[in-house]
Design a protein around this motif. Structure first.
Motif, PDB file in Angstrom:
ATOM      1  N   ARG A  17      27.561  11.600  68.377  1.00 52.99           N
ATOM      2  CA  ARG A  17      27.811  11.532  66.438  1.00 52.99           C
ATOM      3  C   ARG A  17      27.698  10.016  66.093  1.00 52.99           C
ATOM      4  O   ARG A  17      27.172   9.900  64.899  1.00 52.99           O
ATOM      5  N   ASP A  18      28.812   9.327  66.384  1.00 52.18           N
ATOM      6  CA  ASP A  18      28.530   8.492  65.390  1.00 52.18           C
ATOM      7  C   ASP A  18      27.674   6.929  65.706  1.00 52.18           C
ATOM      8  O   ASP A  18      26.133   6.712  64.763  1.00 52.18           O
ATOM      9  N   MET A  19      26.744   7.014  67.108  1.00 51.86           N
ATOM     10  CA  MET A  19      25.100   6.731  67.035  1.00 51.86           C
ATOM     11  C   MET A  19      24.080   7.411  66.396  1.00 51.86           C
ATOM     12  O   MET A  19      22.970   6.720  65.597  1.00 51.86           O
ATOM     13  N   ALA A  20      24.376   8.759  66.636  1.00 48.54           N
ATOM     14  CA  ALA A  20      23.200   9.719  65.017  1.00 48.54           C
ATOM     15  C   ALA A  20      23.398   9.406  64.006  1.00 48.54           C
ATOM     16  O   ALA A  20      22.605   8.800  63.299  1.00 48.54           O
ATOM     17  N   VAL A  21      24.737   9.348  63.714  1.00 48.23           N
ATOM     18  CA  VAL A  21      25.486   9.208  62.323  1.00 48.23           C
ATOM     19  C   VAL A  21      24.653   7.388  61.358  1.00 48.23           C
ATOM     20  O   VAL A  21      24.089   6.704  60.704  1.00 48.23           O
ATOM     21  N   ALA A  22      25.072   6.798  62.351  1.00 46.61           N
ATOM     22  CA  ALA A  22      24.894   4.539  62.657  1.00 46.61           C
ATOM     23  C   ALA A  22      22.993   4.690  62.466  1.00 46.61           C
ATOM     24  O   ALA A  22      22.468   3.460  61.807  1.00 46.61           O
ATOM     25  N   GLU A  23      22.511   4.895  63.449  1.00 47.36           N
ATOM     26  CA  GLU A  23      21.308   4.979  63.792  1.00 47.36           C
ATOM     27  C   GLU A  23      20.360   5.456  62.967  1.00 47.36           C
ATOM     28  O   GLU A  23      18.611   5.724  63.318  1.00 47.36           O
ATOM     29  N   SER A  24      20.114   6.881  62.503  1.00 47.40           N
ATOM     30  CA  SER A  24      19.971   7.866  61.913  1.00 47.40           C
ATOM     31  C   SER A  24      18.679   8.093  62.751  1.00 47.40           C
ATOM     32  O   SER A  24      17.235   7.913  62.216  1.00 47.40           O
ATOM     33  N   ARG A  25      19.106   8.665  63.677  1.00 47.30           N
ATOM     34  CA  ARG A  25      18.243   9.323  65.271  1.00 47.30           C
ATOM     35  C   ARG A  25      19.403  10.483  66.223  1.00 47.30           C
ATOM     36  O   ARG A  25      20.563  10.576  65.427  1.00 47.30           O
ATOM     37  N   PRO A  26      18.316  11.441  66.360  1.00 47.04           N
ATOM     38  CA  PRO A  26      18.700  12.545  67.525  1.00 47.04           C
ATOM     39  C   PRO A  26      19.693  12.291  68.390  1.00 47.04           C
ATOM     40  O   PRO A  26      18.763  10.563  68.767  1.00 47.04           O
ATOM     41  N   VAL A  27      20.302  12.595  68.956  1.00 45.42           N
ATOM     42  CA  VAL A  27      21.067  11.804  70.250  1.00 45.42           C
ATOM     43  C   VAL A  27      20.826  12.968  70.692  1.00 45.42           C
ATOM     44  O   VAL A  27      21.669  14.075  70.397  1.00 45.42           O
TER      45      VAL A  27
ATOM     46  N   ALA B 281      17.089  21.014  63.130  1.00 47.73           N
ATOM     47  CA  ALA B 281      15.910  19.453  63.071  1.00 47.73           C
ATOM     48  C   ALA B 281      15.787  19.226  60.853  1.00 47.73           C
ATOM     49  O   ALA B 281      15.805  18.421  60.458  1.00 47.73           O
ATOM     50  N   GLY B 282      15.885  20.392  60.762  1.00 50.01           N
ATOM     51  CA  GLY B 282      15.671  20.037  59.268  1.00 50.01           C
ATOM     52  C   GLY B 282      16.999  20.052  57.902  1.00 50.01           C
ATOM     53  O   GLY B 282      17.159  19.414  57.496  1.00 50.01           O
ATOM     54  N   THR B 283      18.163  20.676  59.434  1.00 54.38           N
ATOM     55  CA  THR B 283      19.219  20.196  58.380  1.00 54.38           C
ATOM     56  C   THR B 283      19.690  19.126  58.366  1.00 54.38           C
ATOM     57  O   THR B 283      20.270  18.367  57.514  1.00 54.38           O
ATOM     58  N   GLY B 284      19.617  18.385  59.586  1.00 53.90           N
ATOM     59  CA  GLY B 284      19.743  17.088  60.220  1.00 53.90           C
ATOM     60  C   GLY B 284      19.126  16.189  58.996  1.00 53.90           C
ATOM     61  O   GLY B 284      19.189  14.598  58.285  1.00 53.90           O
ATOM     62  N   TYR B 285      17.881  16.528  59.184  1.00 50.64           N
ATOM     63  CA  TYR B 285      17.251  15.234  57.825  1.00 50.64           C
ATOM     64  C   TYR B 285      17.807  15.865  56.778  1.00 50.64           C
ATOM     65  O   TYR B 285      17.916  14.872  55.457  1.00 50.64           O
ATOM     66  N   ALA B 286      18.300  16.776  55.953  1.00 53.92           N
ATOM     67  CA  ALA B 286      19.192  16.804  54.764  1.00 53.92           C
ATOM     68  C   ALA B 286      19.594  16.500  54.874  1.00 53.92           C
ATOM     69  O   ALA B 286      20.335  15.472  53.695  1.00 53.92           O
ATOM     70  N   MET B 287      20.891  16.329  56.093  1.00 55.63           N
ATOM     71  CA  MET B 287      22.111  15.011  55.940  1.00 55.63           C
ATOM     72  C   MET B 287      21.393  13.409  55.601  1.00 55.63           C
ATOM     73  O   MET B 287      22.366  12.993  55.505  1.00 55.63           O
ATOM     74  N   LYS B 288      20.382  12.998  56.589  1.00 57.45           N
ATOM     75  CA  LYS B 288      19.419  12.172  56.124  1.00 57.45           C
ATOM     76  C   LYS B 288      19.634  11.623  54.890  1.00 57.45           C
ATOM     77  O   LYS B 288      20.410  10.537  54.482  1.00 57.45           O
ATOM     78  N   MET B 289      19.202  12.974  53.898  1.00 56.12           N
ATOM     79  CA  MET B 289      18.688  12.555  52.853  1.00 56.12           C
ATOM     80  C   MET B 289      20.348  12.760  51.843  1.00 56.12           C
ATOM     81  O   MET B 289      19.235  11.936  51.033  1.00 56.12           O
ATOM     82  N   GLU B 290      20.630  13.423  52.356  1.00 54.99           N
ATOM     83  CA  GLU B 290      22.388  13.398  51.814  1.00 54.99           C
ATOM     84  C   GLU B 290      22.437  12.443  51.557  1.00 54.99           C
ATOM     85  O   GLU B 290      23.839  11.538  50.320  1.00 54.99           O
ATOM     86  N   GLY B 291      22.921  11.602  52.490  1.00 55.61           N
ATOM     87  CA  GLY B 291      23.366  10.056  52.593  1.00 55.61           C
ATOM     88  C   GLY B 291      25.063  10.006  53.145  1.00 55.61           C
ATOM     89  O   GLY B 291      25.446   9.072  52.366  1.00 55.61           O
ATOM     90  N   LYS B 292      25.735  11.032  53.327  1.00 54.04           N
ATOM     91  CA  LYS B 292      27.192  11.434  53.091  1.00 54.04           C
ATOM     92  C   LYS B 292      28.302  10.749  54.814  1.00 54.04           C
ATOM     93  O   LYS B 292      28.763  10.834  54.919  1.00 54.04           O
ATOM     94  N   GLY B 293      26.447   9.859  55.663  1.00 53.33           N
ATOM     95  CA  GLY B 293      27.595   9.787  56.519  1.00 53.33           C
ATOM     96  C   GLY B 293      28.009  11.081  57.899  1.00 53.33           C
ATOM     97  O   GLY B 293      28.254  11.461  58.697  1.00 53.33           O
ATOM     98  N   ARG B 294      26.706  12.141  57.339  1.00 56.70           N
ATOM     99  CA  ARG B 294      27.269  13.609  58.294  1.00 56.70           C
ATOM    100  C   ARG B 294      26.119  13.799  59.246  1.00 56.70           C
ATOM    101  O   ARG B 294      25.187  12.965  59.205  1.00 56.70           O
ATOM    102  N   CYS B 295      25.812  14.638  60.058  1.00 54.07           N
ATOM    103  CA  CYS B 295      24.748  14.539  61.323  1.00 54.07           C
ATOM    104  C   CYS B 295      24.795  16.570  61.410  1.00 54.07           C
ATOM    105  O   CYS B 295      26.114  16.616  61.080  1.00 54.07           O
ATOM    106  N   CYS B 296      24.054  17.104  62.144  1.00 57.75           N
ATOM    107  CA  CYS B 296      24.102  18.243  62.369  1.00 57.75           C
ATOM    108  C   CYS B 296      23.999  18.116  64.102  1.00 57.75           C
ATOM    109  O   CYS B 296      23.594  17.348  64.950  1.00 57.75           O
ATOM    110  N   ALA B 297      24.957  19.606  64.079  1.00 55.42           N
ATOM    111  CA  ALA B 297      24.779  19.763  65.778  1.00 55.42           C
ATOM    112  C   ALA B 297      24.116  21.107  66.247  1.00 55.42           C
ATOM    113  O   ALA B 297      24.535  21.758  65.181  1.00 55.42           O
ATOM    114  N   VAL B 298      24.195  20.736  67.660  1.00 56.40           N
ATOM    115  CA  VAL B 298      22.985  22.478  67.752  1.00 56.40           C
ATOM    116  C   VAL B 298      23.322  22.712  69.133  1.00 56.40           C
ATOM    117  O   VAL B 298      22.951  21.913  69.919  1.00 56.40           O
TER     118      VAL B 298
END
Length: 431
Positions: A301-311, A204-221
């Protein structure tokens, strides 16, 4: 594919909802009501009813399983665009064979006393391959025990697997971890940790970092359905949801949490049904169908990045092997049960039948492929066993940056004196 197509519409609708929710936290206003519905804290509007009825989840329909290919290896009616590229399908299949040979040989090596511990992924190979193809290679991954194939798909070599399991001087973890606790910064794969479910709040923390980074990445767990019984599951889900972090929670529901069957683990509709309580979209997929896993993961993954939300993704599978080399699964399930699922749900067999129906595979190719993969794994294991162990000083390195602090220096001196007094117990070179 319809999942991806609907993502844009959901994103637009969600944007409006998010703006309403944020404005509620900024401007205090009176609660508005009407005869039909009322607004409640958080910008939530709920319908009214005069019918005092309790909601019973047992009355609701179960979440369906997304499936492309049936048990016989045939594409289901109305399905198009899957498995058309022979080279891609062959690569998926041979990778699954490689995972199986890796597991078979290293499981046998543990039984022979050559390594201390091992866990196989028999029956779940398609989850590794499909999920690896669904994520980008630079998406950070938190795994749990049975995702070695995903790391393999990212370029982690058989030799690196063997070195880690043998804890030799070339082990990236410097011999500090148990076997199968892989990690690789180069491949954006966080080191697996033994305590169950700790990776979910971290993700969850890494995903938030990906959001702040703003490079279109997501975290998988990744985690099993047994891990979903831990408190960290709920903490990780809630953090990711409230922070609107792009995280894909991937649950492998393989039927057993060590010796506990799913019927004794929960009463709800699997694990995917819990996502709704955290405001997450979810999908349930056939974990033995590599095509379905790939497409569902890619869409999530596409939904998580496009909508900035967990899936949330729940892959339904069956753990054919023992939980680990410390387990004997025949103590709590019958051989007939294992044989049934191996016949009907084995992902390697299913994809092989698909390839045979296309004229792409036969017994001769199967024999040659398995022979080649087995030889490669054995060569890696043999080489790994010949390498010395990491130097004993590695026990005290990397704990702190810079110079070693005094208390660790004292501990190292004390350990070396102890070893000098009892050389008969420390005959191994380097430790």
């Amino acid at each position: 594919m319809a999942i991806v197509a609907a993502a844009a519409a959901r994103a637009a609708a969600r944007s409006v909802r998010s703006m309403a929710a944020r404005s509620w936290g900024v401007t205090a206003r009176a609660m508005s009501t009407s005869p039909e519905a009322g607004e409640y804290p958080g910008g939530v509007t709920l319908p009214f009813t005069t019918d005092m009825a309790f909601h019973d989840p047992a009355d609701d329909d179960r979440i369906p399983v997304f499936r492309v290919m049936d048990e016989s290896g045939m594409l289901r009616e109305g399905v198009e665009g899957f498995g058309e590229d022979r080279e891609d399908v062959t690569n998926m299949y041979t990778t699954m064979l490689r995972i199986h040979q890796l597991d078979t040989i290293f499981y046998e090596a543990q039984r022979q006393g050559r390594i201390s511990f091992y866990m196989t992924a028999n029956g779940e190979e398609s989850i590794h391959v499909g999920a690896a193809l669904g994520f980008n290679n630079d998406d950070p991954v938190y795994a749990q025990y049975r995702e070695a194939g995903l790391l393999l798909m990212r370029g982690f070599t058989l030799q690196q697997f063997a070195d880690q399991c043998c804890s030799n001087e070339d082990d990236g973890g410097k011999g500090r971890q148990m076997p199968v606790h892989y990690g690789s910064p180069e491949h954006h794969f966080y080191t697996i940790s033994s305590p169950l479910t700790t990776q979910l709040p971290q993700a969850a923390g890494t995903g938030y970092a990906m959001k702040m980074e703003g490079k279109g990445r997501c975290c998988a767990v990744f985690f099993g359905e047994g891990a979903a019984s831990e408190g960290d599951f709920h903490a990780g889900m809630n953090f990711a949801s409230t922070l609107e972090a792009p995280v894909v929670f991937f649950c492998r529901n393989n039927g057993y949490a060590i010796s506990t069957p799913v019927k004794d683990q929960y009463r709800g509709d699997g694990i995917a049904s819990r996502a709704a309580g955290y405001g997450m979209p979810s999908i349930r997929v056939d974990g033995a169908d590599v095509f379905a896993v790939r497409e569902a993961t890619r869409a999530a993954r596409d939904m998580a990045v496009a909508e900035s939300r967990p899936v949330f993704v729940e892959a339904m599978a069956y753990r054919e092997g023992h939980h680990s080399t410390s387990d004997d699964s025949t103590r709590y399930r019958s051989g007939d049960e294992i044989a049934h699922w191996r016949e009907t749900s084995n992902p390697i067999g299913r994809l092989r039948r698909f390839m045979e129906s296309k004229g792409w595979w036969d017994d001769e190719r199967e024999k040659a492929a398995n022979k080649a993969e087995r030889k490669a794994v054995l060569q890696a294991l043999t080489a790994a066993e010949k390498k010395p162990a990491p130097d004993m000083s590695e026990l005290f390195s990397d704990v702190y940056a810079g110079e070693q602090p005094w208390h660790l220096a004292e501990q190292e001196v004390a350990l070396r004196k102890h070893m000098a007094r009892h050389p008969e117990h420390y005959a191994g070179e380097g430790h």
